[in-house]
Design an enzyme around this catalytic site. Structure first.
Site, PDB file in Angstrom:
ATOM      1  CD  GLU A   1     -22.848 -21.931 -55.426  1.00  0.00           C
ATOM      2  OE1 GLU A   1     -21.948 -22.326 -55.223  1.00  0.00           O
ATOM      3  OE2 GLU A   1     -23.500 -22.010 -56.339  1.00  0.00           O
TER       4      GLU A   1
ATOM      5  CG  HIS B   1     -25.040 -23.370 -60.390  1.00  0.00           C
ATOM      6  ND1 HIS B   1     -24.259 -22.537 -61.139  1.00  0.00           N
ATOM      7  CD2 HIS B   1     -24.046 -23.732 -59.530  1.00  0.00           C
ATOM      8  CE1 HIS B   1     -23.217 -22.482 -60.543  1.00  0.00           C
ATOM      9  NE2 HIS B   1     -23.028 -23.243 -59.514  1.00  0.00           N
TER      10      HIS B   1
HETATM   11  P1  PGA Z   1     -16.340 -22.359 -57.524  1.00  0.00           P
HETATM   12  O1  PGA Z   1     -17.670 -22.826 -57.933  1.00  0.00           O
HETATM   13  O2  PGA Z   1     -15.978 -23.275 -55.903  1.00  0.00           O
HETATM   14  O3  PGA Z   1     -15.370 -22.627 -58.559  1.00  0.00           O
HETATM   15  O4  PGA Z   1     -16.332 -20.803 -57.196  1.00  0.00           O
HETATM   16  C1  PGA Z   1     -18.778 -23.032 -57.133  1.00  0.00           C
HETATM   17  C2  PGA Z   1     -20.142 -23.242 -57.717  1.00  0.00           C
HETATM   18  O5  PGA Z   1     -20.206 -23.169 -58.941  1.00  0.00           O
HETATM   19  O6  PGA Z   1     -20.827 -23.838 -57.066  1.00  0.00           O
END
Ligand code: PGA
Length: 262
Positions: free
Chosen positions: A177, A105
């Site tokens: 992401e 992450h």
């Molecule tokens: P968020 O976080 O939906 O608050 O943008 C996503 C993540 O950290 O995986």
């Protein structure tokens, strides 16, 4: 791409044990009451609480009534056991009832200097321990502005997965992401996410046999997903699901998202 849709809740470290138990029971309750119950059974719904709440929530999930929701963890180490003070063994997570584990992450890459090499080692051990890794990759705003987004994504995906072969029963999830979007409350457009997911698929096809890519690998989107935009992402052919942070902390909102994608 032929895989079931997946929605993953990442609760980070926002809740204590009591709050986590309450939230998971509420999610289960709303799922049970939903008039889309049958359709909901056809998607994978994964909750990833903080480590300190895993054991309590595992007990709730093990009760037969609620076996549809799957437990996941937010990280694990690259060794199963040994002298690694403070680390989390993937095999212990598996024993606790976890099926999935989030790896790489961006918050870990940024705050703990987690490198592509560490992520690669964690993926290998997670797979060996019978966990399904959810591998997070994404570019920073600066990298995007400098025109490096494709390069960064391809590089992270390759370093994470090169040299790993998947057995027919082993699965992985790759979560695109964009780092600058996480927690911002402003998602990128579905078209942008689709473009990036196509880039990731292309790399998966370079790395794995086509049948494995089609059956064992899901590429998903994460970053400010909520009930108002979730459908526009998962309706796209290359987006197999979503990873949700803040919007997953409200049971009703989260179940609304589950309903929207099934
Ligand atoms: P968020 O976080 O939906 O608050 O943008 C996503 C993540 O950290 O995986």
């Amino acid at each position: 791409m032929k895989n079931k849709k997946i929605i993953i809740a990442n609760w980070k470290i926002d809740l204590d044990i009591k709050e986590s138990k309450r939230l998971s029971v509420q999610v289960l309750k709303y799922l049970k009451k939903s008039n889309k119950k049958r359709k909901l059974a056809k998607i994978d719904i994964v909750l990833c609480p903080g480590f300190t709440s895993l054991s309590a929530i595992s007990k709730i999930f093990k009760s037969k009534v609620f076996k549809k929701v799957i437990l996941g963890a937010q990280d694990c180490f690259w060794e199963d056991k040994g002298d690694f003070t403070g680390e989390i063994s993937p095999i212990r997570l598996k024993q606790l009832g976890c099926k999935y584990v989030i790896l790489g992450h961006s918050e870990r890459r940024q705050n703990l200097a987690e490198t592509d090499d560490m992520v690669h080692k964690k993926i290998k051990t997670a797979l060996k321990s019978g966990l399904i890794p959810i591998i997070c990759i994404g570019e920073t705003l600066d990298e995007r502005r400098r025109g490096l987004k494709d390069y960064v994504i391809l590089n992270q995906a390759s370093k994470a997965l090169a040299g790993i072969s998947l057995k027919p029963k082993q699965k992985i999830v790759v979560a695109y992401e964009p780092v600058w979007v996480i927690g911002s409350g402003r998602a990128i457009t579905p078209e942008e996410a689709e473009y990036m997911n196509k880039v990731i698929y292309q790399r998966m096809i370079d790395l794995f046999p086509l049948s494995i890519v089609q059956n064992n690998i899901r590429v998903i989107y994460g970053g400010s997903v909520d009930s108002s935009n979730v459908k526009s992402f998962v309706d796209l052919q290359t987006i197999n699901g979503v990873l949700v942070g803040s919007a997953s902390l409200k049971a009703k909102e989260f179940v609304k998202m589950c309903e929207a994608i099934c």
